[in-house]
Design a protein around this motif. Sequence first.
Motif, PDB file in Angstrom:
ATOM      1  N   PHE A 125     -18.374  29.381 -16.304  1.00 59.20           N
ATOM      2  CA  PHE A 125     -18.991  29.336 -15.401  1.00 59.20           C
ATOM      3  C   PHE A 125     -20.987  29.466 -15.938  1.00 59.20           C
ATOM      4  O   PHE A 125     -21.886  28.591 -15.258  1.00 59.20           O
ATOM      5  CB  PHE A 125     -18.686  30.721 -14.360  1.00 59.20           C
ATOM      6  N   ILE A 126     -21.198  29.335 -17.308  1.00 60.76           N
ATOM      7  CA  ILE A 126     -22.840  29.455 -17.313  1.00 60.76           C
ATOM      8  C   ILE A 126     -22.771  28.010 -17.752  1.00 60.76           C
ATOM      9  O   ILE A 126     -23.926  27.116 -17.515  1.00 60.76           O
ATOM     10  CB  ILE A 126     -23.119  30.239 -19.041  1.00 60.76           C
ATOM     11  N   GLN A 127     -22.065  27.909 -18.324  1.00 56.10           N
ATOM     12  CA  GLN A 127     -22.176  25.482 -18.917  1.00 56.10           C
ATOM     13  C   GLN A 127     -22.037  24.844 -17.338  1.00 56.10           C
ATOM     14  O   GLN A 127     -23.064  23.981 -17.523  1.00 56.10           O
ATOM     15  CB  GLN A 127     -20.819  25.706 -19.591  1.00 56.10           C
ATOM     16  N   ARG A 128     -21.519  25.552 -16.183  1.00 56.65           N
ATOM     17  CA  ARG A 128     -20.997  24.544 -14.957  1.00 56.65           C
ATOM     18  C   ARG A 128     -22.629  25.301 -14.747  1.00 56.65           C
ATOM     19  O   ARG A 128     -21.850  23.588 -13.804  1.00 56.65           O
ATOM     20  CB  ARG A 128     -19.664  24.923 -14.876  1.00 56.65           C
ATOM     21  N   LYS A 129     -23.043  25.989 -14.021  1.00 57.18           N
ATOM     22  CA  LYS A 129     -23.689  26.143 -13.671  1.00 57.18           C
ATOM     23  C   LYS A 129     -24.633  25.719 -14.241  1.00 57.18           C
ATOM     24  O   LYS A 129     -25.865  25.153 -12.722  1.00 57.18           O
ATOM     25  CB  LYS A 129     -24.292  27.824 -13.578  1.00 57.18           C
ATOM     26  N   PHE A 130     -24.912  25.490 -15.517  1.00 63.60           N
ATOM     27  CA  PHE A 130     -26.106  24.782 -15.955  1.00 63.60           C
ATOM     28  C   PHE A 130     -25.676  23.380 -16.037  1.00 63.60           C
ATOM     29  O   PHE A 130     -26.939  22.639 -15.325  1.00 63.60           O
ATOM     30  CB  PHE A 130     -26.287  25.059 -17.576  1.00 63.60           C
ATOM     31  N   GLU A 131     -24.791  23.093 -15.614  1.00 60.36           N
ATOM     32  CA  GLU A 131     -24.820  21.298 -14.949  1.00 60.36           C
ATOM     33  C   GLU A 131     -24.836  21.235 -13.947  1.00 60.36           C
ATOM     34  O   GLU A 131     -25.361  20.316 -13.451  1.00 60.36           O
ATOM     35  CB  GLU A 131     -23.067  21.219 -15.830  1.00 60.36           C
ATOM     36  N   GLN A 132     -25.045  21.708 -12.812  1.00 61.84           N
ATOM     37  CA  GLN A 132     -25.339  21.142 -11.637  1.00 61.84           C
ATOM     38  C   GLN A 132     -26.779  21.386 -11.305  1.00 61.84           C
ATOM     39  O   GLN A 132     -26.726  21.188 -10.476  1.00 61.84           O
ATOM     40  CB  GLN A 132     -24.265  22.935 -10.640  1.00 61.84           C
ATOM     41  N   LEU A 133     -26.821  22.475 -12.169  1.00 60.79           N
ATOM     42  CA  LEU A 133     -28.959  22.724 -11.870  1.00 60.79           C
ATOM     43  C   LEU A 133     -29.404  21.304 -12.738  1.00 60.79           C
ATOM     44  O   LEU A 133     -30.790  21.245 -12.047  1.00 60.79           O
ATOM     45  CB  LEU A 133     -29.029  24.147 -12.501  1.00 60.79           C
ATOM     46  N   GLU A 134     -29.021  21.476 -13.129  1.00 64.60           N
ATOM     47  CA  GLU A 134     -29.684  20.281 -14.467  1.00 64.60           C
ATOM     48  C   GLU A 134     -28.855  18.846 -13.564  1.00 64.60           C
ATOM     49  O   GLU A 134     -30.549  18.013 -13.317  1.00 64.60           O
ATOM     50  CB  GLU A 134     -28.864  19.907 -15.618  1.00 64.60           C
ATOM     51  N   TRP A 135     -28.230  18.964 -12.680  1.00 63.87           N
ATOM     52  CA  TRP A 135     -27.756  17.268 -11.749  1.00 63.87           C
ATOM     53  C   TRP A 135     -29.041  17.450 -10.970  1.00 63.87           C
ATOM     54  O   TRP A 135     -29.412  16.384 -10.268  1.00 63.87           O
ATOM     55  CB  TRP A 135     -26.393  17.563 -11.715  1.00 63.87           C
ATOM     56  N   LEU A 136     -29.202  18.603 -10.269  1.00 70.69           N
ATOM     57  CA  LEU A 136     -29.571  18.761  -8.257  1.00 70.69           C
ATOM     58  C   LEU A 136     -30.887  18.067  -9.395  1.00 70.69           C
ATOM     59  O   LEU A 136     -31.912  17.396  -8.201  1.00 70.69           O
ATOM     60  CB  LEU A 136     -29.644  20.118  -8.382  1.00 70.69           C
ATOM     61  N   CYS A 137     -31.608  18.390 -10.126  1.00 70.79           N
ATOM     62  CA  CYS A 137     -33.271  18.728 -10.114  1.00 70.79           C
ATOM     63  C   CYS A 137     -33.379  17.509 -11.404  1.00 70.79           C
ATOM     64  O   CYS A 137     -34.872  17.413 -11.521  1.00 70.79           O
ATOM     65  CB  CYS A 137     -33.650  19.900 -10.986  1.00 70.79           C
ATOM     66  N   GLN A 138     -32.434  17.164 -11.963  1.00 71.29           N
ATOM     67  CA  GLN A 138     -33.238  15.047 -12.506  1.00 71.29           C
ATOM     68  C   GLN A 138     -33.447  14.003 -11.854  1.00 71.29           C
ATOM     69  O   GLN A 138     -33.661  14.228 -10.823  1.00 71.29           O
ATOM     70  CB  GLN A 138     -31.761  15.309 -13.088  1.00 71.29           C
ATOM     71  N   ASP A 139     -34.782  13.778 -12.786  1.00 71.78           N
ATOM     72  CA  ASP A 139     -35.649  13.076 -11.086  1.00 71.78           C
ATOM     73  C   ASP A 139     -36.224  13.676 -10.911  1.00 71.78           C
ATOM     74  O   ASP A 139     -36.776  12.477  -9.791  1.00 71.78           O
ATOM     75  CB  ASP A 139     -34.425  11.542 -11.650  1.00 71.78           C
ATOM     76  N   ASN A 140     -36.315  14.491 -10.351  1.00 76.97           N
ATOM     77  CA  ASN A 140     -37.208  15.343  -9.793  1.00 76.97           C
ATOM     78  C   ASN A 140     -38.653  16.339 -10.003  1.00 76.97           C
ATOM     79  O   ASN A 140     -38.245  17.581 -10.548  1.00 76.97           O
ATOM     80  CB  ASN A 140     -36.334  15.584  -8.787  1.00 76.97           C
ATOM     81  N   PRO A 141     -39.703  15.845 -10.726  1.00 73.80           N
ATOM     82  CA  PRO A 141     -40.466  15.946 -11.753  1.00 73.80           C
ATOM     83  C   PRO A 141     -42.069  17.203 -10.548  1.00 73.80           C
ATOM     84  O   PRO A 141     -42.128  18.411 -10.778  1.00 73.80           O
ATOM     85  CB  PRO A 141     -41.837  15.035 -12.042  1.00 73.80           C
ATOM     86  N   LYS A 142     -40.699  17.079  -8.752  1.00 78.93           N
ATOM     87  CA  LYS A 142     -41.665  18.499  -8.015  1.00 78.93           C
ATOM     88  C   LYS A 142     -41.069  20.208  -8.285  1.00 78.93           C
ATOM     89  O   LYS A 142     -41.629  20.753  -8.100  1.00 78.93           O
ATOM     90  CB  LYS A 142     -41.688  18.632  -6.492  1.00 78.93           C
ATOM     91  N   VAL A 143     -40.092  19.635  -9.124  1.00 69.66           N
ATOM     92  CA  VAL A 143     -38.586  20.941  -9.052  1.00 69.66           C
ATOM     93  C   VAL A 143     -38.370  21.444 -10.477  1.00 69.66           C
ATOM     94  O   VAL A 143     -37.994  20.663 -11.213  1.00 69.66           O
ATOM     95  CB  VAL A 143     -37.624  20.878  -8.050  1.00 69.66           C
ATOM     96  N   ARG A 144     -38.507  22.272 -10.364  1.00 68.73           N
ATOM     97  CA  ARG A 144     -38.238  23.318 -11.921  1.00 68.73           C
ATOM     98  C   ARG A 144     -36.815  24.466 -11.566  1.00 68.73           C
ATOM     99  O   ARG A 144     -37.556  25.264 -10.446  1.00 68.73           O
ATOM    100  CB  ARG A 144     -38.870  23.900 -12.391  1.00 68.73           C
TER     101      ARG A 144
END
Length: 416
Positions: free
Chosen positions: A109-128
Amino acid sequence: MNQTLTELIGEQGELTHLLNLTNHRHLSKLTSMANHLLARGLDLYRLKQLEQELILHQALAAKMAVKLAISKLYLKECRPNTLISVVFAMYKEHNRMLSPQQHPHGEAFIQRKFEQLEWLCQDNPKVRWRLILVDDGCPHNSGGQALEQLDALPGTPPIEVVFLHDAIKQKRGPAANLSSTHDSQKGGSIAHGLWHAAQYPHQGDHFIAYTDADLSTHLGQLGLLVENLHRHDNLIACGSRREPTSVVVKQGVRNHRGKLFIYLWKRMLPQLDSIIDTQCGFKMLRSGCIDELTRQMVEKRFAFDIELLLRLALNQPDRIGKVAVGWIDSDALSTTAELSPYLSMLKSVVALYRHYLPAHPVSDQFAALIDKMDEDQWERLVAALGPIFDGVEISRLCSTELMSAVQLAQKAGTAA
């Protein structure tokens, strides 16, 4: 049926009726479907239309993909310098933390949650984003195991592991009210994790969510919670599995117990009349309200969600939002299933009722019934009423006294 809807439903394949958010192949398919929707250039209005149209279809993956696409588009509307922090607790999560190859019920679940957050915020410079894992005094050292796993992730991801026992020793935030980690069953660790996240120095919008360790709720949906806080000026956005556009797969008798649980707590806490699903492990708060909400909390166990909502409802009742989310049961290694928390949560609700609210004759009767009930009587009540309540509309279940405390006592085999 329009072309987009037809193609989306056709794209699901085997995931039309079966969707497993612990399966990496299923997760990849969901991401692909959401990306295809976004690549079409569909705006939020059209995606919301799709969401409504899909209510009439058996289309698990399509419904989830639309939610992910909507969530990602919502984040595009955030103000610059928006931070999303996500907190979850780890108690006996040492096996579920492993990969499926390492353990039959491993979810990585650590790897999966990391991937999900990366996907959600990628290419969006407004959000970290940040991810905060709280070791709740796990006897199997889930926190130490998590630290080892972080070394395997690419780069230096913004993921932190904190230990509740350290916060108790240092008397930091809500943990100052605990004498040991044994005082906490999830509630103490989540309250500390929220407080800890809120201490992060940040200029701009800071939204702090908490979720479960398992993968039942895809973190790609966080944008749905952000939108509820941002657009509706709420202080808490509650993920809900009880809305028309919710996507839910539950297992076993948990639904029987869940509906009976809702019926009983509704008899004592009318201030939360607009909220049905208090226990969905997917909520988000504005960072500025967390210190006051978590200070001097009474409940340190599984009913902590209810106390957070009640404390806010007593002061700012119009600033609690509901958000329809997708939730696919991940029950194989559930610590809450192991602890069978429903009756203990109801007893905690009784304590909250008596602590925060004036006495009411009907509520007092239900509180007295729950006080006297033991686990055998609770299971007897579930067996007698669970299937009946399953056939009752949830709105009627919440607003109508279908059975009195005396009638329930007879069903449970305890004195009223």
